[in-house]
Each structure stands twice: as C-alpha cells, then as structure tokens.
Motif scaffolding. Sequence first.
Motif, short mmCIF file in Angstrom:
data_model
loop_
_atom_site.label_atom_id
_atom_site.label_comp_id
_atom_site.label_asym_id
_atom_site.label_seq_id
_atom_site.Cartn_x
_atom_site.Cartn_y
_atom_site.Cartn_z
N ASP A 1 -8.30 2.12 -3.43
CA ASP A 1 -8.53 1.79 -4.83
C ASP A 1 -9.23 2.94 -5.54
OD1 ASP A 1 -7.28 -0.56 -5.01
OD2 ASP A 1 -9.07 -1.83 -4.91
N CYS B 1 -1.71 6.07 -4.06
CA CYS B 1 -3.15 5.97 -3.86
C CYS B 1 -3.49 5.74 -2.38
CB CYS B 1 -3.72 4.80 -4.66
SG CYS B 1 -3.38 4.93 -6.43
N HIS C 1 0.85 -1.20 0.00
CA HIS C 1 0.00 0.00 0.00
C HIS C 1 0.88 1.25 0.00
CE1 HIS C 1 -2.79 3.08 1.46
NE2 HIS C 1 -3.74 2.30 0.96
N CYS D 1 -6.35 8.14 -6.05
CA CYS D 1 -4.91 8.35 -6.25
C CYS D 1 -4.62 9.84 -6.42
CB CYS D 1 -4.45 7.60 -7.49
SG CYS D 1 -4.79 5.83 -7.42
#
Lengths: 427, 335
Positions: free
Chosen positions: B151, B148, B84, B154
């Motif tokens: 999901d 980001c 992540h 970003c």
Amino acid sequence: MTYKLGTLAVAGLMAASPVMADLVFPSLSYRTGPYAAGGIPFADGYADYFTMLNERDGGIGGVKTSVPECETAYNTEKGVECYESLKDSGGLVYQPLSTGITYQLIPKTTADDIPMHTMGYGRTSAANGAVFTHTFNYPANYWNGASGAINYLLAENGGDLNGKKISLVYHNSAYGKEPIRTLQELSKKHGFEFTEVPVDHPGQEQKSQWLQIRRDKPDYVIMYGWGVMNQVAVQEAANIRFPMENFIGIWWSGSENDVLAAGAAADGYKALTFHGVGSDFPVFDDIQTYVVDKGLAAGAGDQIGTVLYNRGLYAAMLAAEAAKTAQEIHGTADITPAMMRDGMEGLKITEEKMTELGLPNFGPTFDVSCSNHGGTGLVGVTQWDATAKEWKLISDFAPTDMDVIGPLIEEDSAAYAAENNIEPSCG
Amino acid sequence: MPEQLAYTIEVFLNGLMAGVLYALVALGFVLIYKASGIFNYAQGVMALFAAMTLVGIQNGQVPFAHLINAIFGTDVHKFGWTVHSFLAILLTVIVMIALAWAVQKFVFKHLVGQEPIILFMATIGLAYFLEGVADLMWGSELKALNVCAADGVCLPQGLNLWIDETTFNAFGYGFFIDNLDIVASIVAAILVIGLVMFAQYTKQGRAMRAVADDHQAALSVGVSLNFIWVLVWSLAGFVALVAGIMWGAKSGVQFSLSLIALKALPVLMLGGFTSIPGAIVGGLIIGVGEKLFEFLIGAPYLGGATENWFAYMLALLFLVFRPQGLFGEKIIERV
C-alpha cells in the motif's frame, strides 16, 4: 362479408398512406483503434438519446429514428467509405467526428445536398454558412476555444495579461495548429508573450516539450491535444510540477480519459467546454428509465454522465431539435436531408427549450442562420476534481472575442470560396 | 555552470532515459528475430495485450465480459476482488507463455520453411488478431496502471528531488530526471543482464543460441525447434510486459500503447536486429540524438516536433555506413 369489406378498406387505406421510413441519423463511430477510448462514450451517448426518443416519444414528430453505425477507427479513408456506404440509407445529418474526415466530406456533402455537423471540431471557417452551405459547427469552434481560454485567463488576472507568458502545447497536425493564428492575434491585442510547443503524433513521448516548458516557465499552458497525447501531457506537467490550475485544455483534452491515468497529480487541471458535465440533469432519469432499464443502452451503461458521453448526447439532442425544426418548416414529419439542412439553419436553442428537454443550463443558448453556422461561440471552463473523480463547471458559458475571430473566419472562408469557385450567398 | 550547458546536460540525461524506454521495446523484436529470423510486427500489440491483461487481472475484471453478457444475457463485469501486483504479474506471464505456445502451435508451426516475407505478413495478421482479442477480452476503455509492492509503495513518477537538489547546489540549476525513468533504467539493466546470462549459462539458453546460429544443425543434435520458439516468444512476451508496464504507467493502458513499436524501429535499424546489447546502445543513441537535436536545432530553428523523423534519419545515416547496424551480424551470402 362485412369482415372481408373491412379488411379491404384497411388494406386500401394502408396502400394510400405514405410509408413513414425511419429518420436516419448515421453514426460514424470509432469503437476500435488507438482512439477508441474517446470514441465509445460519444457513440453511446449519441445512440442512447435517439433510443430514448423512440421509447419515450415514439421518435421525432411521430416518426421513429434509427442510428446506423459505421466504424471509422478514426481513419480518414474509412470515414469517407462509411459516408459513401451510408449515403443511400437517407442519412439526415453526418457527424464525422474527425477533422480529417470533415475536410474530405465538405465538398461531398455539399454536392449530395446532405448537411454535416462538426461540433467543436473540423474547419473553423465553416461557421460562414454563406460559403459552407452544408457544414455547421455550432455551438463553438476551435477559435472560440482559444479565445475562451484567453478570456478566462483575463478574468483570472483582473483583465490584464500584459507581460504574461502563455505556451500552446499542440498536436502537430491541422487540428492542433488551428488556434495558433487566433492566439497570435490575441497576443498582440492583450500583450502576452505567446510560444508554440508542437508534439508529434501520437504523443507518447513528450520529454523534450515539457523540459522546454520547465525552462521557459510560462505562466499558463493551453493544450490542443487528442488521445494518448493528453494523458502523457497531464502526467508530464505533473512531473515537472507545473501548477495544474494554470494548465487548460481544449474540450478534446478534457475528458475523464485524459486525467484518470495521472491520478491525484491531475487534480486542478482545467478544460474548456461547450456543454454541461455530470449526470445531474433530468434527461438522465429518462435515459435510465427508457434506455438502460429496458436493456437498450448502446454500451455497458458505465459511460453515462462522462464528458464524452454527454457530448454525444448533446450532439444527438441538437440533431433531433434541428429535425423538429425541419418538420415544422416543411410541414411534414418525413423529412429529407435537404429539409434537415433547412432545419439546422433555422435552429434556435433557448434556455426554455433546454429546460423542456431536461437539460437546464446544459449548454449555451444560440441561434443558427444562413450567415452564421457557428452559433454564438459561448465557452465555459471545467476543472478536474481528482478526489471526487469528476469534472466541475467553474464558469458560465461566456462570449468569445468575435472582433478577432470574425475577420479570421471571413478571411479563411473567402480563400476557400475563391479556391473552389463558390459565390458566397445567403439569398 | 553556464545556463545553456546545464540545459544541454539535462537534455542529454533525459535522452539517455528515453533511450532506455525505446530499448525495452526493441529488445522483444531482437529476441524473436535472433532466434527465428521473424520480424515480429506484433511486438507493440503484445506490449498492449500484456499491459491490458495485467490491469484486468489486478482489477478482478471478468475476461470477455461483454461477449459473455451479449451471449448469455448476463451482467457480469468484475469478480469482486483485486489481485496484488506481483501475483498479477506472475499470472500475466503465464498468459503470455500460453500466448507464445498458441502462436507457435497455430501459426508458425505451419509456416516452417516459408519465405521471411510470409512470416512477416503472418505477424501483421497476428497483430490485428491480438488487438481484437485484447478488445474483446478487456474492453477498449482507458485503464490506469498502478504496480505496487505494498500500500502506497508503487512505481514512482515525477521529479527526483535528490538529483534536483544536488545538481542545484552544484551547478545552480536543478536537473529534471523522472523517477519512473530511473526505475525503467534499472529494470532494463537487470533484464539485459538476465537475458545475457540465460543465453550464456543455461542449457535452454545455449539451445536458443544454437537455433539462432543454424536451425538444421541444432535439429541434428536434438534441439527441439518447437520448444525453443515457444521459449523465445515467451521471453519476448515477458519483455513486452515490462515495456507495457513502463509505458502504460505514463499514459494509462489504452490501444495507442501498441504504437510504441514505432519508437523501436529506428533503434533496431541502428543497433542491429540480432544484438541484445545493440538494442540498448541503439536506444541510447536514438534517445540522446533526438532529444539533443530537438533542443539545439529542432525547437529553436525548425519549429519543433523533430524527434520522430530525426530518429529515422539518424538510423538511416548509420545504415549507409553499416547496413547490418552497429552490433548486427554481417551476413555474406556466397553465390
């Protein structure tokens, strides 16, 4: 006694036979520095093709090939040093991979009687072999690129560009300025409005240029960029919502590197080309079998089939075919750089030959001659599919406007001949 | 509103935004110069190294894969996971702190008391070394950078529609402002406020200022020079990471990212080498100056592409009247 006599006989034969040295194809690569992302795949493709020839065919005409690399970092001084350091290795043909290095090497290679191939870059008027005896720029040059873009746009607009606005976004260097004269001439001929938008090196900041394009609202933008300038330009074009299908780059602005960073926004961007894209050609099966599977690939193998890898492979194929031609002309497998020059000048690329080499429809067909070192100048157009993450060839390799380009080549080469006291000759 | 005036305002606003991005790079230079008197030639390469490390960690790339494969005959390239963005940023910060420690331990600790030119030359060596390490560690190919939060959430890029619509309704012409530039401005503001507060209100920050004022005096009251310099190089590494993210988002992460340092030099000349607000104000002046000059004079009368040289010319002009820069400290050496 019999054994001793036999040994002596073999030793005598070996002493009498000439030692076949490798056919040397030096690679002035740039795997480091700001432009490494473009230099690595080309160098890999160039090396892998010769490795394949060695492993599959035992070299060219029975003589193994070798590809000594010298790192230029895309720097002109280092490029000249590389040439000087490799000169004594018997290099048959040099590919400088930089317009700056090319300009420095034109007089040197001519004096040393070594040919140089500047495929799709370098000094465009080197297409006139009567003046530039040792420089070849087949199958296409920058001016073919400019004309190819306009021809493509003509076809898109029913043959009429009258009243259209076309902007050239270019790297503010000798390379980027190359198409200006051609586009000016074509603008007069076809009646489109032509504007120039220069971008200073390295091109990381292009806000002013794209604000100007947003204000001017050109119908089409042609780009002559390199390195980071390409990626930023594609992103900025997407930012101002310029239609990607109306944005066409020269072949040095048309690799995966130039569009991947912008992601989906780059979808539809177009680029000119003089060779095929992708790895759907029989030659890549041989690259896999004889090079990759044997652990002999020049790189990690992850660049195979990319635009710049294919360009390196294509350059190697043209060099190998010129070497074969030289071997046929001079009746010896052990050719010299001077013989290689003759081979390049006698090169004929036909579709039959391309198919035989496992590269059907991979590039244009062309003949080289003393007066024409530039080939036929056929140019194709590719388009980026951001979803599939691949370039697609969307046109045939089409002719360019030699009525405009021819006189420009004549004029520029004549000026070079006058400056350097060269008597043009094709005797 | 007349068209030309609307265009000028748009160029002015975009100049401000570009200036913020220049200032982000300049900040790293200022931090190190202010604390140690070293002009860090490697700052641009640090931005490159940080961005490459971030993308490498995000993509689960095996560091030094090519080297490992060449030595051991293996074929490893990726771990098979992705990380992540926030965790990757955190891990990259740790790498930059380790780099700061190594730079201090193996380079500058041995150069204490040397002439500034020697220290400057050491940073040139460091730049080339770091570039080589980055190449070996993560490879030379271009990498797309996506930071980001979740999901689909970003770093934004492209035309800000709200500004476009609002200005169109008000003036009849929609201004172009890049969303990424807006984010960069907010991040830069937070960064500057954070750095100033750190310097003013924390023990380490006050120690950093003490070292900047007088090394010997700071030493005499028990401040550890080693610790402060590691701290400063770590902060510069963090700033380099932020600059690397913002610039890398535009162009992808590649070796030419190190050339962004060229954009910081006129900013430093103008704003002064020792002032954090100076870096910001200098960046804004250079950004606005070069964009307006290009729009009003460069493109219409000089053929365009004037920004690079105009930025340096503007900085030199300031130097004539204020050699220490707008916010730099005036140094008077008595003989």
